[in-house]
Design a protein around this motif. Structure first.
Motif, PDB file in Angstrom:
ATOM      1  N   GLY A   1       0.789  -1.229   0.000  1.00 48.27           N
ATOM      2  CA  GLY A   1       0.000   0.000   0.000  1.00 48.27           C
ATOM      3  C   GLY A   1       0.812   1.265   0.000  1.00 48.27           C
ATOM      4  O   GLY A   1       0.296   2.344   0.300  1.00 48.27           O
ATOM      5  N   MET A   2       2.109   1.168  -0.358  1.00 45.49           N
ATOM      6  CA  MET A   2       2.971   2.341  -0.438  1.00 45.49           C
ATOM      7  C   MET A   2       3.342   2.620  -1.883  1.00 45.49           C
ATOM      8  O   MET A   2       3.171   1.766  -2.758  1.00 45.49           O
ATOM      9  N   ASP A   3       3.861   3.814  -2.120  1.00 48.37           N
ATOM     10  CA  ASP A   3       4.348   4.180  -3.445  1.00 48.37           C
ATOM     11  C   ASP A   3       5.868   4.143  -3.445  1.00 48.37           C
ATOM     12  O   ASP A   3       6.505   4.839  -2.634  1.00 48.37           O
ATOM     13  N   PRO A   4       6.484   3.330  -4.304  1.00 47.68           N
ATOM     14  CA  PRO A   4       7.954   3.259  -4.325  1.00 47.68           C
ATOM     15  C   PRO A   4       8.577   4.612  -4.623  1.00 47.68           C
ATOM     16  O   PRO A   4       8.044   5.407  -5.408  1.00 47.68           O
ATOM     17  N   ALA A   5       9.705   4.898  -3.999  1.00 51.95           N
ATOM     18  CA  ALA A   5      10.409   6.159  -4.247  1.00 51.95           C
ATOM     19  C   ALA A   5      10.919   6.185  -5.684  1.00 51.95           C
ATOM     20  O   ALA A   5      11.466   5.194  -6.172  1.00 51.95           O
ATOM     21  N   PRO A   6      10.757   7.304  -6.386  1.00 53.00           N
ATOM     22  CA  PRO A   6      11.276   7.407  -7.749  1.00 53.00           C
ATOM     23  C   PRO A   6      12.799   7.285  -7.765  1.00 53.00           C
ATOM     24  O   PRO A   6      13.478   7.681  -6.814  1.00 53.00           O
ATOM     25  N   ALA A   7      13.322   6.748  -8.834  1.00 47.60           N
ATOM     26  CA  ALA A   7      14.771   6.588  -8.960  1.00 47.60           C
ATOM     27  C   ALA A   7      15.459   7.950  -8.873  1.00 47.60           C
ATOM     28  O   ALA A   7      15.012   8.928  -9.477  1.00 47.60           O
TER      29      ALA A   7
END
Length: 335
Positions: free
Chosen positions: A302-308
């Protein structure tokens, strides 16, 4: 606040001995940072979560620990040191040896909100830490016990005014969910009593048992309970609706402005950790959060991965400016 527990791990002891021997034998030939990184990591790494198990920081830590362990070649052991709104565990990490053997799952609550709320700390949540890198971000969900007779934010506000002193909401004090609750009350005039807890998990347990009317905490923690109809979601704090809950409006759609919306999670190391060690940690974290398996696990939680390539230190610096306005409006500071 209780004294921070000692965090002298085998890795700490070995690094201390290695540095002492090197400093005695070759003080001019080997810079300390090179010595610290020479065999890093040679022992298990402790990843401290300064909250009770089951909260969002804990979820984030347990998601990344196995991947980091595989990348670094040593176990990464998640250790929960809860209490005092995350300050006990944070101080323990800040006071540990800066050798890469003790890390913290920090971010918005611990490294942005805490320093704004607590002016008299015996450690510095900003200067005592070095940002390793971002893992994920996460909006919050406002959810109530199914027994509360409200199907929307507006209905909740009206009901709270009809039964003053009856409704309650809780979280660890002095962190994002606490201020989300306080800002919600200020913006709507809702009559809701704040109840302090050691972390998200005990607050949620009381909400599930009907002892607490409302919780506001991160999507990763509340989403499974909302899906099982164990709690009822009334709104989300982000700018857009969640794909997982398309029928739940944002607070802004519900007419409530200015509530904190997004929490970031990332690895933090003690200040003065040698640059070569930080380089190893950053490379390992970047490699793992780019892998489809880890990205999938973060999304499933339920989280959004950190952008590269995102700079966690810069993100937290910007959030500190935003939170200064929130603290000024609420006037809340804690001892």
């Amino acid at each position: 606040m209780k004294p921070a527990p000692a965090l002298m791990s085998p890795c700490d002891r070995r690094t201390t001995l290695r540095n002492l021997l090197a400093a005695t034998a070759m003080p001019l030939l080997w810079p300390r940072g090179v010595l610290a990184a020479a065999a890093y990591p040679s022992q298990p790494i402790r990843l401290v979560v300064p909250f009770a198990p089951g909260g969002p920081n804990d979820v984030a830590a347990r998601l990344i620990a196995p991947a980091l362990s595989a990348s670094l070649g040593q176990p990464v052991v998640v250790t929960n040191i809860g209490g005092a709104g995350g300050r006990i565990g944070s101080k323990a990490v800040a006071s540990s040896q800066p050798n890469g053997c003790t890390l913290m799952m920090g971010g918005t609550n611990l490294n942005v909100v805490v320093p704004a709320v607590y002016p008299k700390l015996d450690y510095d949540p900003v200067a005592d830490f070095e940002a390793v890198g971002a893992l994920a971000s996460d909006p919050m969900i406002m959810a109530i016990h199914p027994g509360v007779p409200a199907g929307s934010v507006q209905e909740l506000v009206r009901y709270s005014k009809r039964v003053p002193g009856t409704l309650s909401a809780g979280s660890a004090p002095g962190i994002g969910p606490h201020f989300a609750i306080e800002m919600f009350k200020r913006r709507t005039g809702a009559d809701i009593t704040f109840v302090p807890y050691k972390g998200a998990t005990p607050a949620i347990q009381d909400a599930l048992g009907g002892h607490l009317s409302m919780v506001v905490t991160n999507r990763a923690v509340l989403l499974p309970l909302v899906r099982k109809n164990m709690l009822r979601a009334l709104a989300v704090t982000g700018k857009t609706r969640l794909a997982e809950l398309p029928d739940v409006p944002t607070l802004e759609e519900s007419g409530v402005q200015g509530v904190p919306s997004l929490n970031w999670y990332g690895l933090m190391a003690p200040a003065r950790t040698p640059a070569p060690v930080l380089k190893i940690l950053r490379a390992a974290l970047a490699q793992e959060i780019a892998s489809p398996q880890v990205v999938g696990s973060i999304r499933t939680a339920g989280m959004d991965p950190a952008p590269a390539g995102i700079d966690l230190a810069a993100v937290l610096a910007e959030q500190r400016r935003e939170w200064a306005a929130i603290i000024h409006e609420t006037g809340i500071t804690l001892e």
